[in-house]
Design a protein around this motif. Structure first.
Motif, mmCIF file in Angstrom:
data_model
loop_
_atom_site.group_PDB
_atom_site.id
_atom_site.type_symbol
_atom_site.label_atom_id
_atom_site.label_comp_id
_atom_site.label_asym_id
_atom_site.label_seq_id
_atom_site.Cartn_x
_atom_site.Cartn_y
_atom_site.Cartn_z
ATOM 1 N N GLY A 50 -5.216 12.977 5.970
ATOM 2 C CA GLY A 50 -6.023 11.571 5.615
ATOM 3 C C GLY A 50 -5.815 11.086 4.380
ATOM 4 O O GLY A 50 -5.558 9.972 3.942
ATOM 5 N N GLU A 51 -5.752 12.106 3.337
ATOM 6 C CA GLU A 51 -5.575 11.738 1.996
ATOM 7 C C GLU A 51 -4.108 11.127 1.651
ATOM 8 O O GLU A 51 -3.945 10.125 1.001
ATOM 9 C CB GLU A 51 -5.655 12.973 0.975
ATOM 10 N N HIS A 52 -3.205 11.815 2.399
ATOM 11 C CA HIS A 52 -1.652 11.107 2.250
ATOM 12 C C HIS A 52 -1.718 9.822 2.984
ATOM 13 O O HIS A 52 -0.840 8.924 2.277
ATOM 14 C CB HIS A 52 -0.722 12.221 2.854
ATOM 15 N N LEU A 53 -2.386 9.660 3.935
ATOM 16 C CA LEU A 53 -2.230 8.293 4.675
ATOM 17 C C LEU A 53 -2.797 7.270 3.824
ATOM 18 O O LEU A 53 -2.312 6.080 3.621
ATOM 19 C CB LEU A 53 -3.086 8.296 6.139
ATOM 20 N N GLU A 54 -4.039 7.482 3.091
ATOM 21 C CA GLU A 54 -4.820 6.673 2.113
ATOM 22 C C GLU A 54 -3.602 6.372 1.006
ATOM 23 O O GLU A 54 -3.850 5.157 0.443
ATOM 24 C CB GLU A 54 -6.165 7.360 1.635
ATOM 25 N N HIS A 55 -2.948 7.539 0.608
ATOM 26 C CA HIS A 55 -2.087 7.177 -0.606
ATOM 27 C C HIS A 55 -0.872 6.111 -0.121
ATOM 28 O O HIS A 55 -0.551 5.345 -1.121
ATOM 29 C CB HIS A 55 -1.587 8.400 -0.822
ATOM 30 N N MET A 56 -0.486 6.157 1.109
ATOM 31 C CA MET A 56 0.497 5.281 1.419
ATOM 32 C C MET A 56 0.151 3.526 1.622
ATOM 33 O O MET A 56 0.904 2.763 1.667
ATOM 34 C CB MET A 56 1.035 5.708 2.919
ATOM 35 N N ARG A 57 -1.233 3.486 1.373
ATOM 36 C CA ARG A 57 -1.558 2.087 1.125
ATOM 37 C C ARG A 57 -1.127 1.466 0.045
ATOM 38 O O ARG A 57 -0.557 0.079 0.061
ATOM 39 C CB ARG A 57 -3.331 2.144 1.328
ATOM 40 N N GLY A 58 -0.779 2.181 -1.135
ATOM 41 C CA GLY A 58 -0.283 1.589 -2.342
ATOM 42 C C GLY A 58 1.356 1.178 -2.031
ATOM 43 O O GLY A 58 1.676 0.121 -2.238
ATOM 44 N N TYR A 59 2.028 2.146 -1.054
ATOM 45 C CA TYR A 59 3.416 1.637 -0.684
ATOM 46 C C TYR A 59 3.210 0.392 0.312
ATOM 47 O O TYR A 59 4.116 -0.424 -0.069
ATOM 48 C CB TYR A 59 4.038 2.794 -0.062
ATOM 49 N N ALA A 60 2.492 0.386 1.124
ATOM 50 C CA ALA A 60 2.442 -0.885 1.916
ATOM 51 C C ALA A 60 1.855 -2.012 1.306
ATOM 52 O O ALA A 60 2.612 -3.150 1.645
ATOM 53 C CB ALA A 60 1.312 -0.319 3.054
ATOM 54 N N LYS A 61 1.168 -2.027 0.185
ATOM 55 C CA LYS A 61 1.150 -3.240 -0.632
ATOM 56 C C LYS A 61 2.377 -3.587 -1.268
ATOM 57 O O LYS A 61 2.391 -4.949 -1.511
ATOM 58 C CB LYS A 61 -0.250 -2.905 -1.865
ATOM 59 N N GLN A 62 2.979 -2.580 -2.033
ATOM 60 C CA GLN A 62 4.275 -3.036 -2.667
ATOM 61 C C GLN A 62 5.078 -3.817 -1.515
ATOM 62 O O GLN A 62 5.906 -4.843 -1.813
ATOM 63 C CB GLN A 62 5.020 -1.744 -3.028
ATOM 64 N N ARG A 63 5.071 -3.127 -0.193
ATOM 65 C CA ARG A 63 6.036 -3.940 0.878
ATOM 66 C C ARG A 63 5.373 -5.057 1.369
ATOM 67 O O ARG A 63 6.093 -5.712 2.354
ATOM 68 C CB ARG A 63 6.266 -2.886 2.180
ATOM 69 N N ASN A 64 4.512 -5.531 0.900
ATOM 70 C CA ASN A 64 3.420 -6.510 1.270
ATOM 71 C C ASN A 64 3.143 -6.552 3.028
ATOM 72 O O ASN A 64 3.330 -7.617 3.844
ATOM 73 C CB ASN A 64 4.222 -8.048 1.210
ATOM 74 N N VAL A 65 2.925 -5.192 3.451
ATOM 75 C CA VAL A 65 2.435 -5.090 4.608
ATOM 76 C C VAL A 65 0.776 -4.663 4.876
ATOM 77 O O VAL A 65 0.460 -3.714 3.927
ATOM 78 C CB VAL A 65 3.168 -3.886 5.403
ATOM 79 N N GLU A 66 -0.049 -5.377 5.399
ATOM 80 C CA GLU A 66 -1.272 -4.999 5.689
ATOM 81 C C GLU A 66 -1.424 -3.569 6.471
ATOM 82 O O GLU A 66 -0.698 -3.355 7.346
ATOM 83 C CB GLU A 66 -1.954 -5.798 6.683
ATOM 84 N N MET A 67 -2.001 -2.564 5.825
ATOM 85 C CA MET A 67 -2.193 -1.245 6.434
ATOM 86 C C MET A 67 -3.644 -0.795 6.313
ATOM 87 O O MET A 67 -4.620 -1.057 5.334
ATOM 88 C CB MET A 67 -1.617 -0.180 5.592
ATOM 89 N N VAL A 68 -4.343 -0.402 7.299
ATOM 90 C CA VAL A 68 -5.813 0.032 7.740
ATOM 91 C C VAL A 68 -5.518 1.455 7.909
ATOM 92 O O VAL A 68 -4.771 1.982 8.748
ATOM 93 C CB VAL A 68 -6.085 -0.678 8.915
ATOM 94 N N VAL A 69 -6.303 2.345 7.166
ATOM 95 C CA VAL A 69 -6.508 3.543 7.455
ATOM 96 C C VAL A 69 -8.031 4.058 8.065
ATOM 97 O O VAL A 69 -8.974 3.691 7.224
ATOM 98 C CB VAL A 69 -6.341 4.514 6.273
ATOM 99 N N TRP A 70 -7.909 4.635 9.277
ATOM 100 C CA TRP A 70 -9.331 4.851 9.740
ATOM 101 C C TRP A 70 -9.354 6.395 9.821
ATOM 102 O O TRP A 70 -8.681 7.038 10.628
ATOM 103 C CB TRP A 70 -9.328 4.560 11.061
ATOM 104 N N ARG A 71 -10.367 6.867 9.384
ATOM 105 C CA ARG A 71 -10.585 8.513 9.281
ATOM 106 C C ARG A 71 -11.621 8.821 9.892
ATOM 107 O O ARG A 71 -12.805 8.263 9.804
ATOM 108 C CB ARG A 71 -10.182 8.911 7.764
ATOM 109 N N LYS A 72 -11.727 9.593 10.812
ATOM 110 C CA LYS A 72 -12.863 9.890 11.692
ATOM 111 C C LYS A 72 -12.652 11.216 12.413
ATOM 112 O O LYS A 72 -11.589 12.158 11.960
ATOM 113 C CB LYS A 72 -12.322 9.013 13.207
#
Length: 216
Positions: A50-72
């Protein structure tokens, strides 16, 4: 549907595969097409996925891709993917991306073009390279055209491998979606029911790598 919703929602469900998050998620965030959103779900991992997925949101922002992380909390793959599609996806097209797998750069654009080519196309996949746990290609699964359906002979119409599938949301809804009493073969059950509403087709090009297939 919300205003300016992306054309494609990419859904990827994870459970305890932290070492594969970065290369796998980079591949789906590096797609050549625009107007897609990634919904990454951590289904109660215990290893930092989950933490690694959250970290990838920064990369998504660089790529201008909307990314949602749902931790459940952990509910299992079938219930989780069903909930994600039916509760979080807002787009007319849903694409899957298997946890740890690799989507080639042109995957979404080529599959979307094929899916939209004819209204009777309701789902599509692609040819796939099957890799073992060390990343060595075990074999390639070449596919092209309409998937064959002959249930009497055990032929289930499949859009490539499960993680490479893309489908129209309205056809998914008409079919009743995933059925949560399936622990295995939930995809085969879905494709059988979806194929009653149109054609399942496959791109001939290899656009996807399924990782960790010792018996492929």
């Amino acid at each position: 549907m919300r205003h300016n919703a992306p054309s494609i929602d990419v859904i990827t469900v994870w459970r305890n595969r932290s070492r594969r998050v970065e290369p796998s998620m980079q591949s789906i965030l590096d797609q050549s097409c625009g107007n897609y959103r990634v919904i990454a779900v951590d289904d109660g991992s215990l290893d930092g996925t989950g933490e690694h997925l959250e970290h990838m949101r920064g990369y998504a922002k660089q790529r201008n891709v909307e990314m949602v992380v749902w931790r459940k909390r952990n509910e299992g793959f079938t219930k989780t993917i069903k909930r994600t599609i039916e509760e979080m996806s807002l787009s007319p097209v849903v694409a899957l991306h298997g946890a740890g797998d690799i989507s080639y750069k042109e995957r979404l654009s080529e599959q979307f073009e094929l899916l939209m080519d004819r209204r009777e196309h309701i789902a599509c996949g692609c040819s796939v390279n099957l890799l073992d746990a060390r990343g060595r290609t075990v074999k390639s699964r070449k596919l092209d055209g309409a998937a064959k359906r002959n249930l009497d002979r055990g032929l289930i119409p499949r859009p490539g491998t499960h993680g490479s599938a893309m489908f129209r949301r309205d056809a998914y809804d008409k079919s009743g979606g995933y059925r949560t009493f399936f622990y295995y073969a939930q995809d085969a059950d879905l494709w059988i029911r979806m194929s009653r509403h149109g054609l399942i087709v496959n791109c001939p090009n290899v656009l996807y790598e399924k990782v960790g297939c010792p018996d492929a």
